[in-house]
Design an enzyme around this catalytic site. Structure first.
Site, PDB file in Angstrom:
ATOM      1  N   ARG A   1      57.378 -14.114  23.686  1.00 30.13           N
ATOM      2  CA  ARG A   1      56.265 -13.671  23.244  1.00 30.13           C
ATOM      3  C   ARG A   1      55.805 -13.190  24.354  1.00 30.13           C
ATOM      4  O   ARG A   1      55.749 -13.363  25.623  1.00 30.13           O
ATOM      5  CB  ARG A   1      55.314 -15.239  23.173  1.00 30.13           C
ATOM      6  CG  ARG A   1      53.941 -14.845  23.014  1.00 30.13           C
ATOM      7  CD  ARG A   1      53.380 -14.528  21.686  1.00 30.13           C
ATOM      8  NE  ARG A   1      51.957 -14.053  21.626  1.00 30.13           N
ATOM      9  CZ  ARG A   1      51.078 -14.973  21.170  1.00 30.13           C
ATOM     10  NH1 ARG A   1      51.225 -16.026  20.637  1.00 30.13           N
ATOM     11  NH2 ARG A   1      49.862 -14.532  21.127  1.00 30.13           N
TER      12      ARG A   1
ATOM     13  N   ASP B   1      54.133 -17.901  18.072  1.00 28.73           N
ATOM     14  CA  ASP B   1      52.847 -18.628  18.438  1.00 28.73           C
ATOM     15  C   ASP B   1      52.616 -19.849  18.111  1.00 28.73           C
ATOM     16  O   ASP B   1      52.751 -20.344  17.109  1.00 28.73           O
ATOM     17  CB  ASP B   1      51.831 -17.600  17.461  1.00 28.73           C
ATOM     18  CG  ASP B   1      50.245 -17.708  17.854  1.00 28.73           C
ATOM     19  OD1 ASP B   1      50.123 -18.027  19.109  1.00 28.73           O
ATOM     20  OD2 ASP B   1      49.352 -17.563  17.073  1.00 28.73           O
TER      21      ASP B   1
END
Length: 159
Positions: free
Chosen positions: A83, A95
């Site tokens: 990420r 996420d």
């Protein structure tokens, strides 16, 4: 022990696999007890940051960790998954969000609970509600109010 609902999301060609792997990792981590996971929900790309669909799910955890410490662990999982926080509303490898903590409503500069945009995000709210229902946990009034704000449309569950 407190109960925490964690939202799990990903976009891109391997989003389903990444979400499932993240749910497995949450289940196997010894810092908390994994109570249940929702199914996978598919939503279209939004916000113009990516053309790939999103896949979302939720996990219900029981832990004695402070929410800030749990958030730190989740951010570490995101980094390990690749990420990069470069674009708002863009695609993401992974996420992980704290969506709801039982009995806790507060906001700091690092963490707001329940998640401040939950009532705008069906892709996070539906899996969270499913997870609570599967675990036989009462649905918090705030989450029920958030669902009413979103109307009756449902997301498609992944096969």
């Amino acid at each position: 022990m407190i109960h925490i609902v964690v939202g799990v999301g990903s976009s891109g060609p391997d989003a389903d696999r990444r979400v499932r792997a993240s749910l497995d990792r949450l289940e196997d981590d010894g810092r908390w007890s994994h109570l249940c996971s929702s199914g996978l929900y598919i939503s279209p790309a939004a916000g113009g940051g990516t053309r790939h669909r999103f896949v979302n799910a939720a996990a219900l955890l029981a832990t004695s960790l402070h929410p800030q410490a749990l958030l730190g662990a989740l951010l570490g999982f995101e980094r390990e998954a690749g990420r990069v926080r470069a674009q708002k509303d863009g695609g993401r490898a992974l996420d992980l969000d704290l969506l709801h903590v039982s009995g806790l409503a507060r906001a700091t500069s690092r963490l707001a609970l329940p998640h401040p945009r939950l009532k705008e995000r069906r892709f996070a709210l539906e899996p969270a509600l499913e997870c609570l229902r599967l675990a036989g946990r009462p649905t918090p009034v705030g989450l029920l109010r958030a669902r009413r704000c979103l109307g009756s449309e449902r997301l498609r569950l992944a096969g």
